[in-house]
Design a protein around this motif. Structure first.
Motif, mmCIF file in Angstrom:
data_model
loop_
_atom_site.group_PDB
_atom_site.id
_atom_site.type_symbol
_atom_site.label_atom_id
_atom_site.label_comp_id
_atom_site.label_asym_id
_atom_site.label_seq_id
_atom_site.Cartn_x
_atom_site.Cartn_y
_atom_site.Cartn_z
ATOM 1 N N UNK A 1 0.840 -1.162 0.000
ATOM 2 C CA UNK A 1 0.000 0.000 0.000
ATOM 3 C C UNK A 1 0.897 1.241 0.000
ATOM 4 N N UNK A 2 0.550 2.205 -0.788
ATOM 5 C CA UNK A 2 1.317 3.434 -0.886
ATOM 6 C C UNK A 2 0.450 4.604 -0.468
ATOM 7 N N UNK B 1 8.813 11.800 -3.027
ATOM 8 C CA UNK B 1 7.527 12.431 -2.719
ATOM 9 C C UNK B 1 6.586 11.557 -1.890
ATOM 10 N N UNK B 2 6.691 10.234 -2.064
ATOM 11 C CA UNK B 2 5.778 9.330 -1.363
ATOM 12 C C UNK B 2 5.878 9.451 0.152
ATOM 13 N N UNK C 1 13.508 3.722 0.949
ATOM 14 C CA UNK C 1 12.430 2.753 1.072
ATOM 15 C C UNK C 1 11.731 2.554 -0.267
ATOM 16 N N UNK C 2 11.151 1.385 -0.483
ATOM 17 C CA UNK C 2 10.460 1.123 -1.746
ATOM 18 C C UNK C 2 9.337 2.120 -2.000
ATOM 19 N N UNK C 3 9.294 2.610 -3.220
ATOM 20 C CA UNK C 3 8.200 3.462 -3.676
ATOM 21 C C UNK C 3 7.676 2.880 -4.981
ATOM 22 N N UNK C 4 6.508 3.297 -5.358
ATOM 23 C CA UNK C 4 5.859 2.737 -6.537
ATOM 24 C C UNK C 4 6.751 2.804 -7.776
ATOM 25 N N UNK C 5 7.038 1.639 -8.357
ATOM 26 C CA UNK C 5 7.820 1.556 -9.583
ATOM 27 C C UNK C 5 9.327 1.589 -9.391
ATOM 28 N N UNK D 1 13.852 -0.869 -5.544
ATOM 29 C CA UNK D 1 13.597 -1.600 -4.292
ATOM 30 C C UNK D 1 12.211 -2.271 -4.266
ATOM 31 N N UNK D 2 11.216 -1.647 -4.890
ATOM 32 C CA UNK D 2 9.891 -2.274 -4.942
ATOM 33 C C UNK D 2 9.918 -3.523 -5.816
ATOM 34 N N UNK D 3 10.562 -3.431 -6.973
ATOM 35 C CA UNK D 3 10.655 -4.598 -7.862
ATOM 36 C C UNK D 3 11.367 -5.759 -7.165
ATOM 37 N N UNK D 4 12.455 -5.446 -6.434
ATOM 38 C CA UNK D 4 13.186 -6.473 -5.713
ATOM 39 C C UNK D 4 12.311 -7.097 -4.628
ATOM 40 N N UNK D 5 11.601 -6.282 -3.891
ATOM 41 C CA UNK D 5 10.720 -6.767 -2.830
ATOM 42 C C UNK D 5 9.635 -7.679 -3.398
ATOM 43 N N UNK D 6 9.045 -7.280 -4.512
ATOM 44 C CA UNK D 6 8.004 -8.098 -5.139
ATOM 45 C C UNK D 6 8.562 -9.420 -5.665
#
Length: 79
Positions: free
Chosen positions: A1-2, A27-28, A47-51, A54-59
């Motif tokens: 969730x963002x 900005x997030x 920290x991971x943000x949309x796109x 770090x988000x891709x790695x986490x997913x």
């Protein structure tokens, strides 16, 4: 969730904000990170943000765990 953080409390217009320091964060979570830093709590990680990478790695790690029950560290993968 963002959730994109903002300054939306009544004193926001009266509270000076160091725009240069504020703009160093994504900005997030810029408002939260700025307030934490200004309060003496350093925000040292990205920290991971949309796109983001770090988000891709986490997913990818989550998908691996869901399909195999193992985490990358279990497989000797550390990146």
């Amino acid at each position: 969730m963002y959730d994109f953080s903002t300054f939306n409390f009544p004193v926001a217009a009266e509270t000076p904000v160091d725009r240069t320091a504020f703009d160093t964060f994504p900005p997030e979570y810029a408002a939260l990170a700025y307030l934490l830093e200004a309060s003496g709590f350093p925000v040292a990680n990205v920290f991971p943000t949309r796109g983001s990478e770090p988000e891709r790695k986490l997913k990818a790690e989550a998908a691996l765990w869901l399909t195999t029950g193992k985490l990358p560290i279990d497989e000797g993968i550390t990146s």
